[in-house]
Design a protein around this motif. Structure first.
Motif, PDB file in Angstrom:
ATOM      1  N   THR A  54      47.979  99.663  48.206  1.00 29.24           N
ATOM      2  CA  THR A  54      48.719  99.177  49.373  1.00 29.24           C
ATOM      3  C   THR A  54      49.690 100.225  49.887  1.00 29.24           C
ATOM      4  O   THR A  54      50.469 100.794  49.118  1.00 29.24           O
ATOM      5  CB  THR A  54      49.488  97.892  49.033  1.00 29.24           C
ATOM      6  N   SER A 147      59.834  83.514  55.364  1.00 29.08           N
ATOM      7  CA  SER A 147      58.788  83.522  54.334  1.00 29.08           C
ATOM      8  C   SER A 147      59.381  83.629  52.939  1.00 29.08           C
ATOM      9  O   SER A 147      58.782  83.159  51.966  1.00 29.08           O
ATOM     10  CB  SER A 147      57.839  84.700  54.573  1.00 29.08           C
ATOM     11  N   GLN A 165      57.817  93.058  46.378  1.00 28.96           N
ATOM     12  CA  GLN A 165      56.771  92.115  45.964  1.00 28.96           C
ATOM     13  C   GLN A 165      56.527  91.059  47.031  1.00 28.96           C
ATOM     14  O   GLN A 165      55.381  90.683  47.304  1.00 28.96           O
ATOM     15  CB  GLN A 165      57.173  91.452  44.647  1.00 28.96           C
ATOM     16  N   GLU A 166      57.591  90.591  47.654  1.00 33.09           N
ATOM     17  CA  GLU A 166      57.460  89.584  48.717  1.00 33.09           C
ATOM     18  C   GLU A 166      56.754  90.160  49.942  1.00 33.09           C
ATOM     19  O   GLU A 166      56.022  89.450  50.641  1.00 33.09           O
ATOM     20  CB  GLU A 166      58.830  89.035  49.103  1.00 33.09           C
ATOM     21  N   GLU A 168      54.350  92.173  49.951  1.00 31.08           N
ATOM     22  CA  GLU A 168      52.924  92.332  49.681  1.00 31.08           C
ATOM     23  C   GLU A 168      52.097  91.264  50.397  1.00 31.08           C
ATOM     24  O   GLU A 168      50.946  91.504  50.788  1.00 31.08           O
ATOM     25  CB  GLU A 168      52.689  92.260  48.168  1.00 31.08           C
ATOM     26  N   GLN A 169      52.675  90.092  50.616  1.00 34.11           N
ATOM     27  CA  GLN A 169      51.937  89.002  51.259  1.00 34.11           C
ATOM     28  C   GLN A 169      51.544  89.332  52.700  1.00 34.11           C
ATOM     29  O   GLN A 169      50.654  88.698  53.261  1.00 34.11           O
ATOM     30  CB  GLN A 169      52.778  87.714  51.253  1.00 34.11           C
ATOM     31  N   PHE A 170      52.190  90.322  53.295  1.00 34.17           N
ATOM     32  CA  PHE A 170      51.891  90.668  54.684  1.00 34.17           C
ATOM     33  C   PHE A 170      50.855  91.786  54.812  1.00 34.17           C
ATOM     34  O   PHE A 170      50.467  92.161  55.908  1.00 34.17           O
ATOM     35  CB  PHE A 170      53.173  91.097  55.416  1.00 34.17           C
ATOM     36  N   SER A 171      50.414  92.336  53.677  1.00 39.86           N
ATOM     37  CA  SER A 171      49.431  93.417  53.731  1.00 39.86           C
ATOM     38  C   SER A 171      48.052  92.861  54.032  1.00 39.86           C
ATOM     39  O   SER A 171      47.751  91.698  53.746  1.00 39.86           O
ATOM     40  CB  SER A 171      49.405  94.194  52.418  1.00 39.86           C
TER      41      SER A 171
END
Length: 295
Positions: A54, A147, A165-166, A168-171
């Motif tokens: 990522t 979010s 870490q949070e 990462e959900q947007f990748s």
């Protein structure tokens, strides 16, 4: 099938909440200058972090404020443009106080675009009792469905790993837009100019730094020495005298501090030469601003 991912994240907030400190903490490098003065960041600065498959591309923006000149108008436009073309945003706020108009405007921008956003409550090391932090979070979460909410201290790098870490959900599946070892898209001479401007901001009185800009005229490595020629522009003759100082002492101090940081960053001996010139009212002159890199 693409086995790599990317996420473009805008870092936004009012002036002096720690956006640039957060960018530096996320990338692990000082690519944005940091002072306690408004308007330290004037342009859109891109930071890059590649972790595994990522790649995170962070957009550090100027603090959203009321424009008082054409430069201020460009800064406001930079913030709005940055939020318009990212996958998500991180709203950086301080741990106490009321929600101000700049923050309300940013939240309205999220809402109009249905943009996912994380609330990063910075400077948590400075707030006691912690109940104040809970009150502050409640004020923002009442206004927008974030979010995630992550308390952090960017300067102490506390909570930054959780924030990452949070994000990462947007990748999403995507090629990497920068080399995996890249940390910024800023040219080396721009970084050098910003390091010098930071030392002006840190050493000069309130009324002078906002009216200064730095142009790097020469950036040339010869042998084992990096030669940098820089021109500091200010708006008044009286400001020029103050930047130079009695017997040139202030300019010497600014240049010496900048040279040490440049040598540490570029890992090479630096020969830094500085001049000070007056360009009256340059923050309202389009041609001058373009020549200084404010597109």
């Amino acid at each position: 099938m693409i086995d790599t991912r990317s996420a473009f994240i805008a870092i936004v907030g009012k002036p002096n909440v720690g956006k640039s400190s957060l960018l530096n903490a996320l990338t692990g490098h000082k690519i944005a200058i940091v002072t306690n003065r408004p308007q330290t960041t004037r342009t859109r600065i891109t930071g890059v972090l590649t972790k595994g498959q990522t790649q995170f591309v962070f957009i550090d923006t100027p603090g959203l404020l009321k424009a008082k000149n054409k430069l201020g108008e460009k800064m406001v436009k930079t913030v709005k443009d940055s939020v318009a073309d990212v996958d998500a945003a991180v709203l950086v706020v301080e741990p106490t106080g009321e929600v101000n108009k700049a923050e309300l405007d940013l939240i309205e921008g999220f809402r109009s675009r249905k943009l996912p956003a994380i609330l990063a409550v910075n400077k948590i090391d400075l707030v006691e009792p912690k109940e104040k932090l809970i009150e502050r979070i409640a004020k923002f979460t009442h206004l927008y469905d974030f979010s995630a909410v992550v308390p952090i201290s960017a300067l102490q790098e506390d909570g930054v790993d959780i924030l990452l870490q949070e994000m990462e959900q947007f990748s999403m599946e995507s090629v990497h837009f920068f080399p995996d070892d890249a940390v910024t898209d800023q040219p080396e001479r721009v970084l050098a100019g910003e390091m010098l401007r930071e030392k002006i901001l840190l050493n000069m009185r309130d009324e002078i730094p906002h009216g200064t800009a730095v142009s790097i005229e020469r950036f040339q490595e010869r042998g084992d020495i990096l030669h940098i020629d820089a021109t500091i522009f200010c708006e008044r003759d009286s400001h020029k005298g103050m930047i130079i100082g009695k017997g040139g002492n202030m300019l010497k101090k600014i240049a010496s501090e900048a040279r040490r940081e440049l040598e540490d960053f570029f890992q090479i001996q630096v020969n830094l030469q500085c001049w000070v010139k007056v360009k009256e009212n340059w923050r309202n002159r389009e041609g001058v601003m373009r020549s200084l890199g404010f597109e």
